[in-house]
Design a protein around this motif. Structure first.
Motif, PDB file in Angstrom:
ATOM      1  N   VAL A  33       0.911  -1.228   0.063  1.00 59.32           N
ATOM      2  CA  VAL A  33      -0.052   0.003  -0.059  1.00 59.32           C
ATOM      3  C   VAL A  33       0.961   1.314  -0.015  1.00 59.32           C
ATOM      4  O   VAL A  33       1.688   1.471   0.739  1.00 59.32           O
ATOM      5  CB  VAL A  33      -0.969  -0.144   1.202  1.00 59.32           C
ATOM      6  CG1 VAL A  33      -1.685   1.342   1.242  1.00 59.32           C
ATOM      7  CG2 VAL A  33      -1.761  -1.108   1.326  1.00 59.32           C
ATOM      8  N   SER A  34       0.399   2.222  -0.933  1.00 55.86           N
ATOM      9  CA  SER A  34       1.408   3.511  -0.776  1.00 55.86           C
ATOM     10  C   SER A  34       0.350   4.686  -1.053  1.00 55.86           C
ATOM     11  O   SER A  34      -0.494   4.677  -1.601  1.00 55.86           O
ATOM     12  CB  SER A  34       2.305   3.464  -2.170  1.00 55.86           C
ATOM     13  OG  SER A  34       2.579   4.588  -2.423  1.00 55.86           O
ATOM     14  N   VAL A  35       0.843   5.731  -0.212  1.00 55.66           N
ATOM     15  CA  VAL A  35      -0.123   6.925  -0.196  1.00 55.66           C
ATOM     16  C   VAL A  35       0.125   7.618  -1.563  1.00 55.66           C
ATOM     17  O   VAL A  35      -0.963   8.605  -2.065  1.00 55.66           O
ATOM     18  CB  VAL A  35       0.195   7.896   0.832  1.00 55.66           C
ATOM     19  CG1 VAL A  35      -0.048   7.071   2.289  1.00 55.66           C
ATOM     20  CG2 VAL A  35       1.783   8.407   0.615  1.00 55.66           C
ATOM     21  N   ALA A  36       1.339   7.577  -2.130  1.00 53.21           N
ATOM     22  CA  ALA A  36       1.430   8.215  -3.582  1.00 53.21           C
ATOM     23  C   ALA A  36       0.575   7.456  -4.550  1.00 53.21           C
ATOM     24  O   ALA A  36       0.475   8.026  -5.703  1.00 53.21           O
ATOM     25  CB  ALA A  36       2.947   8.077  -3.908  1.00 53.21           C
ATOM     26  N   ARG A  37       0.075   6.200  -4.603  1.00 49.77           N
ATOM     27  CA  ARG A  37      -0.526   5.506  -5.547  1.00 49.77           C
ATOM     28  C   ARG A  37      -2.034   5.765  -5.614  1.00 49.77           C
ATOM     29  O   ARG A  37      -2.711   5.896  -4.639  1.00 49.77           O
ATOM     30  CB  ARG A  37      -0.396   3.898  -5.513  1.00 49.77           C
ATOM     31  CG  ARG A  37      -1.054   3.161  -6.559  1.00 49.77           C
ATOM     32  CD  ARG A  37      -0.540   1.808  -6.167  1.00 49.77           C
ATOM     33  NE  ARG A  37       0.843   1.477  -6.867  1.00 49.77           N
ATOM     34  CZ  ARG A  37       0.907   1.276  -8.146  1.00 49.77           C
ATOM     35  NH1 ARG A  37       0.024   1.550  -8.967  1.00 49.77           N
ATOM     36  NH2 ARG A  37       2.221   1.170  -8.660  1.00 49.77           N
ATOM     37  N   LYS A  38      -2.687   6.165  -6.722  1.00 45.86           N
ATOM     38  CA  LYS A  38      -4.016   6.302  -7.132  1.00 45.86           C
ATOM     39  C   LYS A  38      -4.800   5.018  -7.619  1.00 45.86           C
ATOM     40  O   LYS A  38      -5.904   5.057  -7.465  1.00 45.86           O
ATOM     41  CB  LYS A  38      -4.220   7.548  -7.829  1.00 45.86           C
ATOM     42  CG  LYS A  38      -3.558   8.735  -7.375  1.00 45.86           C
ATOM     43  CD  LYS A  38      -4.166   9.318  -6.147  1.00 45.86           C
ATOM     44  CE  LYS A  38      -3.421  10.338  -5.573  1.00 45.86           C
ATOM     45  NZ  LYS A  38      -3.700  10.906  -4.192  1.00 45.86           N
ATOM     46  N   ARG A  39      -3.864   4.148  -8.452  1.00 39.76           N
ATOM     47  CA  ARG A  39      -4.584   3.063  -9.030  1.00 39.76           C
ATOM     48  C   ARG A  39      -4.024   1.810  -8.570  1.00 39.76           C
ATOM     49  O   ARG A  39      -2.880   1.694  -8.122  1.00 39.76           O
ATOM     50  CB  ARG A  39      -4.419   3.308 -10.519  1.00 39.76           C
ATOM     51  CG  ARG A  39      -5.196   4.450 -11.169  1.00 39.76           C
ATOM     52  CD  ARG A  39      -5.108   4.563 -12.644  1.00 39.76           C
ATOM     53  NE  ARG A  39      -3.686   4.792 -13.062  1.00 39.76           N
ATOM     54  CZ  ARG A  39      -3.253   4.998 -14.377  1.00 39.76           C
ATOM     55  NH1 ARG A  39      -4.066   4.932 -15.364  1.00 39.76           N
ATOM     56  NH2 ARG A  39      -1.975   5.289 -14.777  1.00 39.76           N
ATOM     57  N   LEU A  52       0.715  -7.109  -5.270  1.00 38.21           N
ATOM     58  CA  LEU A  52      -0.428  -6.102  -5.751  1.00 38.21           C
ATOM     59  C   LEU A  52      -0.168  -4.731  -5.129  1.00 38.21           C
ATOM     60  O   LEU A  52       0.021  -4.632  -4.089  1.00 38.21           O
ATOM     61  CB  LEU A  52      -1.838  -6.753  -5.118  1.00 38.21           C
ATOM     62  CG  LEU A  52      -2.951  -5.783  -5.360  1.00 38.21           C
ATOM     63  CD1 LEU A  52      -3.464  -5.666  -6.717  1.00 38.21           C
ATOM     64  CD2 LEU A  52      -4.250  -6.469  -4.667  1.00 38.21           C
ATOM     65  N   ARG A  53      -0.024  -3.575  -5.809  1.00 35.64           N
ATOM     66  CA  ARG A  53       0.272  -2.293  -5.659  1.00 35.64           C
ATOM     67  C   ARG A  53      -0.933  -1.503  -5.547  1.00 35.64           C
ATOM     68  O   ARG A  53      -1.791  -1.660  -6.249  1.00 35.64           O
ATOM     69  CB  ARG A  53       1.366  -1.531  -6.326  1.00 35.64           C
ATOM     70  CG  ARG A  53       2.586  -2.545  -6.171  1.00 35.64           C
ATOM     71  CD  ARG A  53       3.824  -1.952  -6.996  1.00 35.64           C
ATOM     72  NE  ARG A  53       4.766  -2.939  -7.107  1.00 35.64           N
ATOM     73  CZ  ARG A  53       5.471  -2.951  -6.131  1.00 35.64           C
ATOM     74  NH1 ARG A  53       5.346  -2.441  -5.044  1.00 35.64           N
ATOM     75  NH2 ARG A  53       6.617  -4.014  -6.196  1.00 35.64           N
ATOM     76  N   ALA A  54      -1.284  -1.171  -4.239  1.00 35.92           N
ATOM     77  CA  ALA A  54      -2.623  -0.487  -4.078  1.00 35.92           C
ATOM     78  C   ALA A  54      -2.562   0.858  -3.307  1.00 35.92           C
ATOM     79  O   ALA A  54      -1.784   1.064  -2.440  1.00 35.92           O
ATOM     80  CB  ALA A  54      -3.411  -1.455  -3.221  1.00 35.92           C
ATOM     81  N   PRO A  55      -3.723   1.637  -3.782  1.00 35.84           N
ATOM     82  CA  PRO A  55      -3.568   3.162  -2.842  1.00 35.84           C
ATOM     83  C   PRO A  55      -4.128   2.915  -1.420  1.00 35.84           C
ATOM     84  O   PRO A  55      -4.710   1.640  -1.204  1.00 35.84           O
ATOM     85  CB  PRO A  55      -4.630   3.749  -3.626  1.00 35.84           C
ATOM     86  CG  PRO A  55      -5.557   2.722  -4.435  1.00 35.84           C
ATOM     87  CD  PRO A  55      -4.592   1.389  -4.500  1.00 35.84           C
ATOM     88  N   VAL A  56      -4.293   3.609  -0.638  1.00 34.27           N
ATOM     89  CA  VAL A  56      -4.768   3.607   0.680  1.00 34.27           C
ATOM     90  C   VAL A  56      -6.459   3.454   0.761  1.00 34.27           C
ATOM     91  O   VAL A  56      -6.891   3.944  -0.332  1.00 34.27           O
ATOM     92  CB  VAL A  56      -4.248   4.879   1.531  1.00 34.27           C
ATOM     93  CG1 VAL A  56      -5.024   4.911   2.993  1.00 34.27           C
ATOM     94  CG2 VAL A  56      -2.914   5.020   1.592  1.00 34.27           C
TER      95      VAL A  56
END
Length: 263
Positions: A33-39, A52-56
């Motif tokens: 999970v990353s605060v910088a990610r939107k999608r 799996l890279r996910a937004p907050v």
């Protein structure tokens, strides 16, 4: 942490958490999970693991649907990985063994202790203290330490020009073992964050090390690997697709520290 299995129609699950394992149709994906990610995004790691890279505050049901929509892409990437299965060499610390630095091959020369560092590059040979070479594990540690030191010194000289070209702030840089990646970027409290490069990349030709550096710098502006990311990288490196293919090919044959133990 146990895998998160999503029952059909269950809308009461909490958002995805960093470090969680998400299970979808028999597959397990490590959640980042990353605060910088939107999608949402998926990465197939070098060892075949899925991230799996996910937004907050990402809804698990949304994540499950995304993974199912991506099954064809995941399968194609895993097949490509199988075709490019790593063939990393095993090295021995003996006279004449070859080690690469910035694309050039250097032969190992065992020497009696001359003072100073146990590993040094001089007169076209990579010199290693004979007493250190007699202990493969110690020799491995010292040689990796040499790659880290030499790589950090070299990359610091390359960072500013690439950051300027890509119009991003210059991050802090470290050289270490970053696992199944050639590099990582982590946003920090300020604007620049920290970029880490795997010590093994410094065996590659200089232009491919530049590619890894530019690849991570692009993440200062764009967190994922979507179309906008590749557009940004291609503006800085028009031949980035060629370089990426070259990295995929050469990278699977880099020495990653495997050594022949003495009997």
């Amino acid at each position: 942490m146990p895998a998160l299995v999503l029952p059909s129609g269950d809308t009461s699950r909490p958002p995805l958490a960093d470090g969680q394992v998400l299970a979808v149709d028999g597959m397990e994906l490590q959640v980042a999970v990353s605060v910088a990610r939107k999608r949402l995004g998926i990465t197939v790691e070098r060892d075949g693991a899925l991230t799996l890279r996910a937004p907050v505050d990402c809804d698990p049901l949304r994540a499950e649907a995304f993974v199912r929509q991506s099954l064809g892409w995941i399968d194609s990437k895993l097949q490509l990985r199988e075709q490019r299965r790593p063939a990393h060499p095993v090295r021995a610390f003996r006279d004449g063994e070859s080690f690469r630095y910035l694309g050039r091959e250097y032969r190992l020369l065992l020497v009696d202790h001359e003072g100073g560092a146990p590993v040094r590059l001089a007169a076209g040979r990579l010199k290693l203290d004979r007493a250190v070479a007699a202990e493969p594990r110690q020799a491995r540690r010292e040689l990796i330490a040499w790659y880290r030191k030499a790589g950090l010194r070299w990359s610091k000289g390359r960072l500013q020009p690439w950051a300027a070209r890509m119009e991003v702030p210059e991050p802090a840089v470290a050289v270490r073992d970053v696992g199944n990646r050639w590099g990582t970027y982590r946003p920090g409290d300020g604007d620049s964050g920290t970029m880490a490069l795997h010590w093994a990349v410094f065996q590659l030709p200089a232009h491919l090390v530049d590619y890894v550096i530019a690849h991570e710098l692009a993440h200062i502006r764009i967190s994922g690997h979507g179309p906008d990311y590749w557009t940004l990288l291609k503006r800085a490196i028009p031949e980035c697709e060629v370089w990426k293919a070259e990295l995929d090919d050469l990278g699977r044959r880099l020495w990653l520290g495997q050594v022949i133990e003495q009997a």
